[in-house]
Design an enzyme around this catalytic site. Structure first.
Site, PDB file in Angstrom:
ATOM      1  N   ASN A   7       0.891  -1.167   0.000  1.00  0.00           N
ATOM      2  CA  ASN A   7       0.000   0.000   0.000  1.00  0.00           C
ATOM      3  C   ASN A   7       0.929   1.217   0.000  1.00  0.00           C
ATOM      4  OD1 ASN A   7      -1.868   1.978   0.470  1.00  0.00           O
ATOM      5  ND2 ASN A   7      -2.709   1.061   2.328  1.00  0.00           N
ATOM      6  N   LYS A  14       3.014   0.892   3.388  1.00  0.00           N
ATOM      7  CA  LYS A  14       2.803  -0.247   4.286  1.00  0.00           C
ATOM      8  C   LYS A  14       2.834  -1.504   3.432  1.00  0.00           C
ATOM      9  CE  LYS A  14      -0.049   2.064   7.692  1.00  0.00           C
ATOM     10  NZ  LYS A  14      -1.419   2.400   8.044  1.00  0.00           N
ATOM     11  N   ARG A  99      -2.367  -1.921  -3.605  1.00  0.00           N
ATOM     12  CA  ARG A  99      -3.575  -1.135  -3.403  1.00  0.00           C
ATOM     13  C   ARG A  99      -3.456   0.117  -4.263  1.00  0.00           C
ATOM     14  NH1 ARG A  99      -6.056   1.212   2.183  1.00  0.00           N
ATOM     15  NH2 ARG A  99      -7.836   2.188   1.202  1.00  0.00           N
ATOM     16  N   HIS A 187     -12.730   3.392  -0.633  1.00  0.00           N
ATOM     17  CA  HIS A 187     -12.727   2.374   0.443  1.00  0.00           C
ATOM     18  C   HIS A 187     -13.362   1.060  -0.027  1.00  0.00           C
ATOM     19  CE1 HIS A 187     -12.799   5.736   3.749  1.00  0.00           C
ATOM     20  NE2 HIS A 187     -11.546   5.342   3.520  1.00  0.00           N
ATOM     21  N   HIS A 215     -17.417   2.262   6.967  1.00  0.00           N
ATOM     22  CA  HIS A 215     -15.957   2.316   7.141  1.00  0.00           C
ATOM     23  C   HIS A 215     -15.650   3.643   7.825  1.00  0.00           C
ATOM     24  CE1 HIS A 215     -11.673   1.557   5.929  1.00  0.00           C
ATOM     25  NE2 HIS A 215     -11.646   2.851   6.176  1.00  0.00           N
ATOM     26  N   ASN A 218      -9.827   7.330   9.761  1.00  0.00           N
ATOM     27  CA  ASN A 218      -9.535   8.751   9.530  1.00  0.00           C
ATOM     28  C   ASN A 218     -10.404   9.266   8.399  1.00  0.00           C
ATOM     29  OD1 ASN A 218      -7.610   9.813  11.356  1.00  0.00           O
ATOM     30  ND2 ASN A 218      -6.128   8.360  10.503  1.00  0.00           N
ATOM     31  N   ARG A 248     -11.343  15.886   7.347  1.00  0.00           N
ATOM     32  CA  ARG A 248     -12.054  16.256   6.107  1.00  0.00           C
ATOM     33  C   ARG A 248     -13.494  16.627   6.446  1.00  0.00           C
ATOM     34  NH1 ARG A 248     -10.794  10.929   2.665  1.00  0.00           N
ATOM     35  NH2 ARG A 248      -9.094  10.481   4.092  1.00  0.00           N
ATOM     36  N   ASP A 290      -8.476  12.894  15.934  1.00  0.00           N
ATOM     37  CA  ASP A 290      -8.624  11.559  16.513  1.00  0.00           C
ATOM     38  C   ASP A 290      -9.808  11.566  17.466  1.00  0.00           C
ATOM     39  OD1 ASP A 290      -8.335   9.262  18.213  1.00  0.00           O
ATOM     40  OD2 ASP A 290      -6.271   9.081  17.505  1.00  0.00           O
ATOM     41  N   LEU A 291     -10.766  10.696  17.195  1.00  0.00           N
ATOM     42  CA  LEU A 291     -11.993  10.692  18.002  1.00  0.00           C
ATOM     43  C   LEU A 291     -11.698  10.474  19.485  1.00  0.00           C
ATOM     44  CD1 LEU A 291     -15.121  10.798  17.901  1.00  0.00           C
ATOM     45  CD2 LEU A 291     -15.075   8.314  17.741  1.00  0.00           C
ATOM     46  N   ARG A 292     -10.661   9.671  19.785  1.00  0.00           N
ATOM     47  CA  ARG A 292     -10.342   9.423  21.204  1.00  0.00           C
ATOM     48  C   ARG A 292     -10.014  10.714  21.927  1.00  0.00           C
ATOM     49  NH1 ARG A 292      -6.220   4.811  19.435  1.00  0.00           N
ATOM     50  NH2 ARG A 292      -6.029   6.407  17.832  1.00  0.00           N
ATOM     51  N   GLY A 338     -10.861   2.042  12.151  1.00  0.00           N
ATOM     52  CA  GLY A 338     -10.450   2.489  13.499  1.00  0.00           C
ATOM     53  C   GLY A 338     -11.586   2.860  14.431  1.00  0.00           C
ATOM     54  N   GLU A 341     -14.398  -0.113  14.514  1.00  0.00           N
ATOM     55  CA  GLU A 341     -14.032  -1.332  15.228  1.00  0.00           C
ATOM     56  C   GLU A 341     -13.927  -1.116  16.730  1.00  0.00           C
ATOM     57  OE1 GLU A 341     -10.324  -2.482  13.359  1.00  0.00           O
ATOM     58  OE2 GLU A 341     -11.303  -2.458  11.397  1.00  0.00           O
ATOM     59  N   GLU A 391      -7.983  -5.182   4.681  1.00  0.00           N
ATOM     60  CA  GLU A 391      -7.810  -4.822   3.278  1.00  0.00           C
ATOM     61  C   GLU A 391      -6.635  -5.571   2.655  1.00  0.00           C
ATOM     62  OE1 GLU A 391      -8.011  -0.982   4.951  1.00  0.00           O
ATOM     63  OE2 GLU A 391      -9.240  -0.218   3.308  1.00  0.00           O
TER      64      GLU A 391
HETATM   65  P1  ADP Z   1      -7.042   5.120   8.416  1.00  0.00           P
HETATM   66  O1  ADP Z   1      -8.338   5.603   7.819  1.00  0.00           O
HETATM   67  O2  ADP Z   1      -5.940   6.136   8.353  1.00  0.00           O
HETATM   68  O3  ADP Z   1      -6.652   3.728   7.981  1.00  0.00           O
HETATM   69  P2  ADP Z   1      -7.860   3.918  10.913  1.00  0.00           P
HETATM   70  O4  ADP Z   1      -8.874   3.027  10.281  1.00  0.00           O
HETATM   71  O5  ADP Z   1      -6.697   3.277  11.574  1.00  0.00           O
HETATM   72  O6  ADP Z   1      -7.342   5.046   9.949  1.00  0.00           O
HETATM   73  O7  ADP Z   1      -8.646   4.821  11.981  1.00  0.00           O
HETATM   74  C1  ADP Z   1      -7.952   5.756  12.755  1.00  0.00           C
HETATM   75  C2  ADP Z   1      -8.933   6.463  13.657  1.00  0.00           C
HETATM   76  O8  ADP Z   1      -9.655   5.509  14.434  1.00  0.00           O
HETATM   77  C3  ADP Z   1      -8.260   7.356  14.686  1.00  0.00           C
HETATM   78  O9  ADP Z   1      -7.993   8.630  14.184  1.00  0.00           O
HETATM   79  C4  ADP Z   1      -9.307   7.410  15.778  1.00  0.00           C
HETATM   80  O10 ADP Z   1     -10.192   8.480  15.517  1.00  0.00           O
HETATM   81  C5  ADP Z   1     -10.080   6.121  15.624  1.00  0.00           C
HETATM   82  N1  ADP Z   1      -9.888   5.196  16.760  1.00  0.00           N
HETATM   83  C6  ADP Z   1      -8.916   4.281  16.925  1.00  0.00           C
HETATM   84  N2  ADP Z   1      -9.084   3.636  18.110  1.00  0.00           N
HETATM   85  C7  ADP Z   1     -10.178   4.170  18.690  1.00  0.00           C
HETATM   86  C8  ADP Z   1     -10.894   3.944  19.927  1.00  0.00           C
HETATM   87  N3  ADP Z   1     -10.488   3.036  20.805  1.00  0.00           N
HETATM   88  N4  ADP Z   1     -11.980   4.708  20.164  1.00  0.00           N
HETATM   89  C9  ADP Z   1     -12.393   5.625  19.278  1.00  0.00           C
HETATM   90  N5  ADP Z   1     -11.784   5.883  18.107  1.00  0.00           N
HETATM   91  C10 ADP Z   1     -10.700   5.159  17.826  1.00  0.00           C
END
Ligand code: ADP
Length: 408
Positions: A7, A14, A99, A187, A215, A218, A248, A290-292, A338, A341, A391
């Site tokens: 990718n 990656k 990819r 996606h 999906h 980010n 975005r 980042d949602l966290r 992210g 899941e 993926e």
């Molecule tokens: P990408 O789209 O770059 O592949 P990911 O699928 O890895 O990204 O998603 C990354 C995002 O997932 C992070 O920015 C964060 O917002 C979110 N994320 C990851 N772990 C958690 C969690 N435990 N709780 C909430 N959001 C999470």
């Protein structure tokens, strides 16, 4: 069969090596035997390399180079030399899967890479200026490093290539369609995998299912999947359309852009940056993409963080509602990537709007888990699945199919 998946992005690559038995019909994705990463994003003139194996060996180093070729060459050496060695020589690699973000309207599946395919990827650079050049370079570098090993392109757009015309067309002048200004969707590798895995988990035939795959990483997008086909999706001409995302904006009134150009003199590049990098969760909260981190800020009574989460959920529910209307029914809602899941908060808040359908979550299942699973209550009229996106494995499976087709 040894399958290398790459990718290649604009500032990071990656890669994974899978060792698959083509005869085994694995339901559970096997872990790759080796994973490697190159990251040019931290400092100009150098790349951070890391590789680790399923056996626990790892290597990390910094190499002074901007060259993708040099970086990849060094990364591939970690496959057959040093502590992370998993093969005797690069010649042990049977096939490579890439990819590729944009495959245009004509590729509805992964394809063996040929000069024609490379030309298509090159011609699509104006539509995917930060991705397709890196994808193409990855293909060409691996051709140089590995010789004439079969290579495959798996496109993020392919799963959506069969969108019905009404879902694929923008209601601008018809000349847009003729110029390729249409909805492509992205996606797709993840949406396709999520739909197939959902059918496995539900022990149902994909052909008879109506699914909404969410999906949420980010980048965030939804797909309406009927009988295994994507019939609608939230991303469009670019991956900027649809849901609110990490940085975005998702869909905004295009009149805003005209207004900013007229009244504040914004250029195309400035608008690009504004909508792709300064919007979404980051732009509204001012805290993070980042949602966290946004959720942590809500705990400290940050009102903009609260608004960012509320807006994210509002848009998610609204777009799920749109996909629901396109499908005219729903067997399962699928969360992946992210956020999808890992965030019980998002599962609960998104699902709450669809209780009127008889959709109910099982409170005992609302915890993070490495397992793919159904988190709906036993009596829920709609299943709700959390599926870990795979993926790379999906691309590896396409590589197996390619090799089998070529040899048989
Ligand atoms: P990408 O789209 O770059 O592949 P990911 O699928 O890895 O990204 O998603 C990354 C995002 O997932 C992070 O920015 C964060 O917002 C979110 N994320 C990851 N772990 C958690 C969690 N435990 N709780 C909430 N959001 C999470």
């Amino acid at each position: 069969m040894k399958i290398l998946v790459l990718n290649a992005g604009s500032s990071s690559h990656k890669s994974s090596l899978f060792d698959l038995d083509p005869a085994a019909n694995d339901l559970t994705p096997p872990a790759p035997v080796w994973r490697g990463q190159l990251d040019w994003s931290h400092q100009a003139g150098q790349v951070e390399l890391s590789a680790h194996t399923a056996g626990g060996a790892s290597i990390e180093e910094v190499i002074k180079t901007d060259s993708k070729m040099e970086g990849l060459e060094r990364l591939l050496k970690t496959l057959h030399q040093g502590p992370t060695q998993v093969i005797d020589a690069l010649s042990a690699i049977d096939v490579v899967g890439h990819r590729v973000v944009h495959g245009g309207p004509d590729y509805s599946d992964s394809v063996a890479i040929s000069e024609t395919v490379k030309t298509t990827i090159r011609e699509l650079i104006p539509l995917a200026p930060s991705h397709n050049p890196a994808n193409l370079e990855g293909i060409e570098v691996l051709e140089q490093l590995l010789g004439d090993v079969p290579q495959l392109a798996a496109f993020d757009t392919a799963f959506h290539a069969g969108l019905p015309a009404a879902a694929a067309t923008y209601p601008g002048p018809y000349a847009w369609w003729e110029k390729g200004i249409r909805r492509y969707g992205f996606h797709g590798i993840s949406h396709r995998y999520g739909a197939q895995r959902a059918a496995q988990l539900l022990q149902r035939d994909l052909a008879e299912l109506k699914l909404i795959t969410c999906h949420l990483g980010n980048g965030c997008s939804l797909a309406a999947v009927a009988g295994g086909q994507s019939i609608d999706t939230t991303m469009g001409f670019t991956p900027l359309d649809g849901l609110m995302m990490g940085s975005r904006s998702g869909s905004v009134d295009p009149g805003i852009l005209i207004h900013l150009m007229r009244s504040e003199g914004y250029s195309a590049d400035q608008l690009d940056h504004l909508l792709n990098k300064e919007s979404g969760l980051l732009g509204v909260s001012g805290v993070s993409n980042d949602l966290r981190a946004v959720v942590d800020a809500i705990a400290t009574q940050n009102p903009r963080a609260q608004l960012a989460l509320d807006l994210f959920i509002h848009r998610l529910r609204r777009e799920i509602g749109g996909m629901l209307a396109s499908l005219g029914g729903l067997d399962a809602l699928v969360f992946t990537a992210g956020i999808g899941e890992n965030s019980p908060l998002v599962w609960e808040k998104a699902s709450a709007a669809f209780q009127f359908l008889g959709l109910r979550l099982d409170p005992a299942k609302l915890e993070r888990s490495p397992e793919d699973r159904d988190i709906a209550a036993a009596d829920s009229a709609v299943r709700v699945l959390v599926i870990h996106t795979q993926e790379e494995w999906a691309i590896a499976q396409d590589c197996v199919a390619l090799c089998q087709a070529q040899s048989g």
